[in-house]
Write a protein that holds these residues in place. Structure first.
Motif, PDB file in Angstrom:
ATOM      1  N   MET A 188       0.850  -1.203   0.000  1.00  0.00           N
ATOM      2  CA  MET A 188       0.000   0.000   0.000  1.00  0.00           C
ATOM      3  C   MET A 188       0.879   1.244   0.000  1.00  0.00           C
ATOM      4  N   ALA A 189       0.429   2.269  -0.666  1.00  0.00           N
ATOM      5  CA  ALA A 189       1.251   3.471  -0.746  1.00  0.00           C
ATOM      6  C   ALA A 189       0.378   4.680  -1.014  1.00  0.00           C
ATOM      7  N   GLY A 190       0.818   5.802  -0.501  1.00  0.00           N
ATOM      8  CA  GLY A 190       0.078   7.046  -0.680  1.00  0.00           C
ATOM      9  C   GLY A 190       0.299   7.607  -2.069  1.00  0.00           C
ATOM     10  N   THR A 191      -0.198   8.800  -2.271  1.00  0.00           N
ATOM     11  CA  THR A 191      -0.228   9.336  -3.629  1.00  0.00           C
ATOM     12  C   THR A 191       0.978  10.208  -3.925  1.00  0.00           C
ATOM     13  N   ASP A 192       1.869  10.297  -2.974  1.00  0.00           N
ATOM     14  CA  ASP A 192       3.043  11.139  -3.213  1.00  0.00           C
ATOM     15  C   ASP A 192       3.869  10.564  -4.359  1.00  0.00           C
ATOM     16  N   ASN A 193       3.548   9.340  -4.747  1.00  0.00           N
ATOM     17  CA  ASN A 193       4.314   8.725  -5.828  1.00  0.00           C
ATOM     18  C   ASN A 193       3.418   7.876  -6.729  1.00  0.00           C
ATOM     19  N   PHE A 194       2.215   8.367  -6.927  1.00  0.00           N
ATOM     20  CA  PHE A 194       1.263   7.620  -7.735  1.00  0.00           C
ATOM     21  C   PHE A 194       1.365   8.040  -9.199  1.00  0.00           C
ATOM     22  N   PHE A 195       1.345   7.058 -10.065  1.00  0.00           N
ATOM     23  CA  PHE A 195       1.579   7.335 -11.476  1.00  0.00           C
ATOM     24  C   PHE A 195       0.644   6.577 -12.414  1.00  0.00           C
ATOM     25  N   VAL A 196       0.431   7.151 -13.574  1.00  0.00           N
ATOM     26  CA  VAL A 196      -0.106   6.388 -14.693  1.00  0.00           C
ATOM     27  C   VAL A 196       0.968   6.443 -15.786  1.00  0.00           C
ATOM     28  N   TYR A 197       1.263   5.299 -16.346  1.00  0.00           N
ATOM     29  CA  TYR A 197       2.258   5.231 -17.417  1.00  0.00           C
ATOM     30  C   TYR A 197       1.654   4.392 -18.541  1.00  0.00           C
ATOM     31  N   PHE A 198       1.923   4.774 -19.766  1.00  0.00           N
ATOM     32  CA  PHE A 198       1.338   3.986 -20.861  1.00  0.00           C
ATOM     33  C   PHE A 198       2.240   3.968 -22.075  1.00  0.00           C
ATOM     34  N   GLN A 199       2.098   2.914 -22.832  1.00  0.00           N
ATOM     35  CA  GLN A 199       2.804   2.792 -24.100  1.00  0.00           C
ATOM     36  C   GLN A 199       2.043   1.763 -24.916  1.00  0.00           C
ATOM     37  N   ASP A 200       1.825   2.057 -26.175  1.00  0.00           N
ATOM     38  CA  ASP A 200       1.029   1.142 -26.981  1.00  0.00           C
ATOM     39  C   ASP A 200       1.918   0.226 -27.804  1.00  0.00           C
ATOM     40  N   ILE A 201       1.385  -0.916 -28.156  1.00  0.00           N
ATOM     41  CA  ILE A 201       2.129  -1.943 -28.879  1.00  0.00           C
ATOM     42  C   ILE A 201       1.481  -2.135 -30.241  1.00  0.00           C
ATOM     43  N   GLU A 202       2.279  -2.323 -31.268  1.00  0.00           N
ATOM     44  CA  GLU A 202       1.746  -2.697 -32.576  1.00  0.00           C
ATOM     45  C   GLU A 202       2.416  -3.990 -33.002  1.00  0.00           C
ATOM     46  N   ILE A 203       1.634  -4.882 -33.580  1.00  0.00           N
ATOM     47  CA  ILE A 203       2.192  -6.172 -33.953  1.00  0.00           C
ATOM     48  C   ILE A 203       1.530  -6.651 -35.251  1.00  0.00           C
ATOM     49  N   VAL A 204       2.353  -7.101 -36.186  1.00  0.00           N
ATOM     50  CA  VAL A 204       1.842  -7.613 -37.453  1.00  0.00           C
ATOM     51  C   VAL A 204       1.346  -9.042 -37.224  1.00  0.00           C
ATOM     52  N   MET A 205       0.111  -9.311 -37.635  1.00  0.00           N
ATOM     53  CA  MET A 205      -0.472 -10.627 -37.393  1.00  0.00           C
ATOM     54  C   MET A 205      -1.011 -11.247 -38.669  1.00  0.00           C
ATOM     55  N   ASP A 206      -0.963 -12.570 -38.708  1.00  0.00           N
ATOM     56  CA  ASP A 206      -1.523 -13.302 -39.848  1.00  0.00           C
ATOM     57  C   ASP A 206      -3.042 -13.299 -39.770  1.00  0.00           C
ATOM     58  N   LYS A 207      -3.679 -13.781 -40.847  1.00  0.00           N
ATOM     59  CA  LYS A 207      -5.147 -13.869 -40.836  1.00  0.00           C
ATOM     60  C   LYS A 207      -5.595 -14.806 -39.713  1.00  0.00           C
ATOM     61  N   GLY A 208      -6.769 -14.514 -39.178  1.00  0.00           N
ATOM     62  CA  GLY A 208      -7.234 -15.162 -37.961  1.00  0.00           C
ATOM     63  C   GLY A 208      -7.762 -16.566 -38.152  1.00  0.00           C
ATOM     64  N   PRO A 209      -7.857 -17.306 -37.044  1.00  0.00           N
ATOM     65  CA  PRO A 209      -7.345 -16.856 -35.762  1.00  0.00           C
ATOM     66  C   PRO A 209      -5.820 -16.997 -35.670  1.00  0.00           C
ATOM     67  N   ASP A 210      -5.159 -15.846 -35.456  1.00  0.00           N
ATOM     68  CA  ASP A 210      -3.723 -15.861 -35.199  1.00  0.00           C
ATOM     69  C   ASP A 210      -3.508 -15.398 -33.758  1.00  0.00           C
ATOM     70  N   ILE A 211      -2.647 -16.081 -33.051  1.00  0.00           N
ATOM     71  CA  ILE A 211      -2.433 -15.814 -31.630  1.00  0.00           C
ATOM     72  C   ILE A 211      -0.946 -15.551 -31.390  1.00  0.00           C
ATOM     73  N   LYS A 212      -0.640 -14.370 -30.837  1.00  0.00           N
ATOM     74  CA  LYS A 212       0.767 -14.033 -30.606  1.00  0.00           C
ATOM     75  C   LYS A 212       1.002 -13.673 -29.132  1.00  0.00           C
ATOM     76  N   ASP A 213       2.170 -14.071 -28.637  1.00  0.00           N
ATOM     77  CA  ASP A 213       2.591 -13.805 -27.268  1.00  0.00           C
ATOM     78  C   ASP A 213       3.163 -12.394 -27.173  1.00  0.00           C
ATOM     79  N   ILE A 214       2.535 -11.525 -26.380  1.00  0.00           N
ATOM     80  CA  ILE A 214       3.039 -10.151 -26.227  1.00  0.00           C
ATOM     81  C   ILE A 214       3.584  -9.895 -24.816  1.00  0.00           C
ATOM     82  N   THR A 215       3.819 -10.965 -24.067  1.00  0.00           N
ATOM     83  CA  THR A 215       4.243 -10.815 -22.657  1.00  0.00           C
ATOM     84  C   THR A 215       5.509  -9.976 -22.520  1.00  0.00           C
ATOM     85  N   LEU A 216       6.507 -10.228 -23.368  1.00  0.00           N
ATOM     86  CA  LEU A 216       7.779  -9.486 -23.245  1.00  0.00           C
ATOM     87  C   LEU A 216       7.581  -8.000 -23.521  1.00  0.00           C
ATOM     88  N   SER A 217       6.773  -7.674 -24.533  1.00  0.00           N
ATOM     89  CA  SER A 217       6.510  -6.262 -24.837  1.00  0.00           C
ATOM     90  C   SER A 217       5.790  -5.583 -23.684  1.00  0.00           C
TER      91      SER A 217
END
Lengths: 146, 146, 146
Positions: free
Chosen positions: B1-30
């Motif tokens: 638990m922590a107060g708001t003196d260090n509360f953050f929102v951070y974001f970054q979007d991912i783009e990935i080229v995929m084959d025709k569906g159903p295609d399933i790709k692992d994005i865990t590392l990204s």
């Protein structure tokens, strides 16, 4: 609405012993406990199943409909069908992974005035899809203001 | 638990080229990369598929069970069945929309001590249900305290 | 990314009258309204169905594919099959609970530069799976920085 002078993240994880899948258990009270301990008035709580053969959703926790959900989960991905997963592990739980991926690992519930907003007959459940008894871990994270 | 003196929102979007569906790709590392860059110690990360023919879930990223999941997704909403969606677009992807809506567009994973809490065999995957190869966009948003 | 000097939680709940299930309604505009009122620039919005016979997901809100989704939901858990739920309530909505539990009660969508990040054809929908017309409540919670 509230500013950040009192914004918090609070978390506590839950562990629960479950029977072989599909086993469905009501964790609403344990999650409520985390909400109460957090002291958070307004925000949201996130409940996530740790492990790829577990899932989280909501349903009326009533023995009949729990049996119905188990039956239909086993029709979507039947335990007695052949799965390519066998080639990798020979562990007989290919259907467990597929069932869990379709139901999904996480849900989010709103908190208003120190309480989760759920329907009267809406309970938070963890589903163990695996083929053996196991202790499942669920992470619970509350974000909001006090 | 922590107060708001260090509360953050951070974001970054991912783009990935995929084959025709159903295609399933692992994005865990990204997604892990976003967690690391965020510097957030405790909180939660939200992963959402942008576009109505994509979905996000978790599963063991192993070729066999990935094939099993694709097969069962195509049994729930078969590509070769007639869809009313054809009347609107004649684009042959009615099943893609239905499959994506059932799996769902988003998941949330907890962060504890700078790391996502996932099972050893639990990977975060994006599914392209569409009938053509495409670059899928996934939004990743971290909320928590440093 | 942003610090906590301007971190907020904002919420407003939505109520919508729905026909007997499966009924699917587009709530994207109502949710956008909450985003706009919140004044939040970057973050995430959580949309949750209150009640165990409702669910939330995204799909292209086009009459044809909405009909397709209804049909397939009714194939996964058919209304005309026998459900053990009958023994408890005799209210004929066992399939409603099972359908809602499989689709899931909640989704999360990212906010970037004051707007939700959704595909052009991706709308946020609430599904009423219950067997009677009812007013469904959806909680909407925004977390992020202004």
């Amino acid at each position: 609405m509230a500013g950040t002078d009192n914004f918090f993240v609070y978390f506590q994880d839950i562990e629960i012993v479950m029977d072989k899948g599909p086993d469905i258990k009501d964790i609403t009270l344990s999650v409520e406990e985390v909400v109460n301990k957090s002291g958070i008035k307004d925000g949201v709580i996130h409940i996530t199943s740790v492990g790829s053969t577990g899932s989280v959703t909501t349903i009326e926790y009533e023995p009949g409909v729990i049996k119905d959900l188990k039956d239909i989960i086993n029709e979507i991905a039947p335990p007695d069908r052949y799965y390519e997963h066998e080639k990798a592990w020979h562990d007989g739980n290919g259907h467990s992974h597929v069932q869990a991926a379709i139901i999904g690992p996480s849900i989010s519930v709103s908190i208003r005035n120190y309480e989760m907003v759920l329907g009267t007959w809406q309970q938070i459940v963890i589903i163990n899809h695996d083929i053996k008894q196991r202790t499942r871990k669920i992470t619970v994270t509350v974000v909001g203001n006090t």
